[in-house]
Write a protein that holds these residues in place. Sequence first.
Motif, short mmCIF file in Angstrom:
data_model
loop_
_atom_site.label_atom_id
_atom_site.label_comp_id
_atom_site.label_asym_id
_atom_site.label_seq_id
_atom_site.Cartn_x
_atom_site.Cartn_y
_atom_site.Cartn_z
N VAL B 22 23.77 -14.59 -57.29
CA VAL B 22 24.77 -13.45 -56.71
C VAL B 22 24.77 -12.25 -57.66
O VAL B 22 25.22 -12.29 -59.04
CB VAL B 22 26.28 -13.85 -56.41
N LEU B 23 24.22 -11.07 -57.14
CA LEU B 23 24.18 -10.08 -58.05
C LEU B 23 23.24 -10.16 -59.24
O LEU B 23 23.65 -9.16 -60.39
CB LEU B 23 25.43 -9.30 -57.96
N GLY B 24 22.66 -11.25 -59.48
CA GLY B 24 21.82 -11.26 -60.86
C GLY B 24 20.20 -10.93 -60.60
O GLY B 24 19.55 -11.33 -61.66
N GLN B 25 19.91 -10.30 -59.72
CA GLN B 25 18.42 -9.88 -59.38
C GLN B 25 17.51 -9.32 -60.33
O GLN B 25 16.51 -9.22 -60.43
CB GLN B 25 18.15 -9.82 -57.91
N SER B 28 19.67 -3.91 -63.54
CA SER B 28 20.81 -3.02 -63.18
C SER B 28 22.04 -3.43 -62.50
O SER B 28 23.24 -3.15 -62.66
CB SER B 28 20.23 -1.98 -61.93
N LEU B 29 21.83 -4.52 -61.97
CA LEU B 29 22.95 -5.55 -61.09
C LEU B 29 23.80 -6.14 -62.33
O LEU B 29 24.90 -6.21 -62.27
CB LEU B 29 22.47 -6.28 -60.13
N LEU B 30 22.95 -6.76 -63.10
CA LEU B 30 23.65 -7.70 -64.41
C LEU B 30 24.60 -6.48 -65.17
O LEU B 30 25.55 -7.02 -65.51
CB LEU B 30 22.64 -8.15 -65.15
N ARG B 31 24.06 -5.28 -65.27
CA ARG B 31 24.77 -4.29 -66.02
C ARG B 31 26.13 -3.78 -65.20
O ARG B 31 27.12 -3.73 -65.67
CB ARG B 31 24.01 -2.94 -66.24
N ARG B 32 25.87 -3.98 -64.00
CA ARG B 32 27.21 -3.40 -63.37
C ARG B 32 28.31 -4.89 -63.37
O ARG B 32 29.34 -4.32 -63.33
CB ARG B 32 26.64 -3.46 -61.60
N LEU B 33 27.77 -5.90 -63.44
CA LEU B 33 28.55 -7.03 -63.61
C LEU B 33 29.24 -6.84 -64.93
O LEU B 33 30.66 -7.23 -65.05
CB LEU B 33 28.01 -8.42 -63.34
N GLN B 34 28.48 -6.62 -65.97
CA GLN B 34 29.00 -6.55 -67.29
C GLN B 34 30.11 -5.39 -67.24
O GLN B 34 31.23 -5.62 -67.82
CB GLN B 34 28.15 -6.14 -68.28
N ALA B 38 32.84 -8.76 -66.37
CA ALA B 38 32.30 -10.20 -66.56
C ALA B 38 32.05 -10.66 -68.01
O ALA B 38 31.82 -9.95 -68.91
CB ALA B 38 31.08 -10.56 -65.76
N GLY B 39 32.68 -11.90 -68.44
CA GLY B 39 32.50 -12.60 -69.72
C GLY B 39 31.22 -12.83 -70.03
O GLY B 39 30.76 -12.85 -71.40
#
Lengths: 287, 299
Positions: B22-25, B28-34, B38-39
């Motif tokens: 989920v949103l880890g592809q 850019s998406l991982l950065r959005r989660l950060q 997100a912890g």
Amino acid sequence: MYLLWSNFNLGRDNKIYLMRLEMSYYVRGKLELNNKPLDKIAILEFDLDENMSCKPGQYIMAWLPNYGEIPLSPSICDDRKLQLLVEDVGATSNKFVNLEVGSYAYFRGPFGNFFDLSRGNKYLLVAGGTGAAPILMAARNLSKLNAEVITIYGGKSRKHLVFLEDFNKYSKKVFAYTEDGSFGYSGVVTKDLQNVISSFLPEVILTTGPEMMMRKVVETSVRNKIYCEASIVRIIKCASGVCGSCVLEPQGLLACKDGPVFSGEVLINSNFGKTMRSESGKEVEIK
Amino acid sequence: MELVTKISGITLRNPFMNASGVLGQTVSLLRRLQEAGAGAVVTKSITYEERKGYDNPTFVKIKCGYLNAMGLPNPGFKEFSKELSSSKEEFKVPVIVSIAPSEPKQAKEMAATFKKVADAIEINLSCPHAEKLGLEVFSDMGLTENIVKSVKDNFDGPVFCKLPPYRNEVLGLIKSLESCDALVVSNTIRAMVIDVKAKKPILGNKFGGLSGRALHPISLALVFELYEKTRKPIVGVGGIESWEDAVEFFLAGASAVQIGSALEKKGTTIFKELIEGLEEYLKEEKIGLEELIGLAHDS
């Protein structure tokens, strides 16, 4: 929600309404008309079992069991009538383009955001090729709102301008362009864009079409400080903002949920017109 | 209240991360989660070779949750590690790389490659719909054991194993997981949905994995049982949509939790909602997060 409607006898219509809110619900459509102006392009008209309603720019997921499901922005999606412009670019769209009258397809949605039609009274629409469908819906809705609409519409040849008559109906003026010079002005839609902007002075510019064309429209709009929106094409899989295949970077925006319509300011600062993600998630160049 | 939590040596600013897939592809998406709070962030499961994934439909919403059969689309470990290493310094939170190897040799090479960019590795032993990957690996005890060992031997940080929700299978094969540092419980349940008018399964792959609400009590029961049986740190995952759902997992014994389907329903703002909800709860109950973990057990 499920407990609520399953515990009471709500009647069939209300039950379906609530089901559509809480789950992926496919509406069946019977193909009434397949108009193929060219080998690889078809205008399909479906009669739906139930009503569906879509705003200009939004998309639906169109499913052919055993083949696949593709995102499409309709040109008409109102009550029980659905009109789609499909170009054969893969296995599923090939099947759609060659679908026989009387066959069934299944649709869910609508998904995503839509064009802002309340930003002013003077709209310039720029449509290229098979991207024209959502722009046609926008033109029709704008004419109902009594907005002043000028359309620039282009394609490879006269035959590719499948919605020319419709655009004429809903626009004050249509500038038609063909790459082979078979009709209207010879060249691409962006050729005289600056001149049209300078003489018409639109408040809003909306565009769909090939990405490089849209990039040019967006750049021109931003340069002229005119608010602009483009509906972009990415690989849409989940249609729910989960899988990330349709990501717009570096912002990490999702075309399926945050879009498919984005403003010029967002697009100009993104990889729009440069790169996108392939089906596997690999970064690929846009040509 | 302090929300910091630790798992096998890595420290998280709060116990909430995204679930793999989920949103880890992309970076850019991982950065959005950060940025959303997100912890830690978890990547999409990466395989040895590039995979296009299955044909659409790949994701559908049903009455009790969601069904997906994405088919592990990813650009392959070489391409993905290139993308991640070029932006590693942008991450202030731990990056957990999920991998789905099909044999120990692949596991070894992937672990060695991600050594520099991953703070932890999560081995996907539970994808319910991919041939020779995920769950199909887990059903072979010797293979699982060797894959986990290969990763462990070639990676310095902690190694997590993501398990399926099937109790008997997990308990029967738990010995093969001895060398892993923490358990991620659980992946989705193999499931199907059929359209009554098309009279066909909706998913392109026919079978998929069920996530969301329906999965929550099932994962929770397994977390509770594994907490007593293994004493390994646990990351709880399954249908968390609110802070209450997450607190249930902490009480059952999870040290952190992952959020998947709820990102469809609530978007990335869910992280803020969970953090605020948990802070308020800890304050009201006058209890620290660490004390909360496993509190539902009779000492």
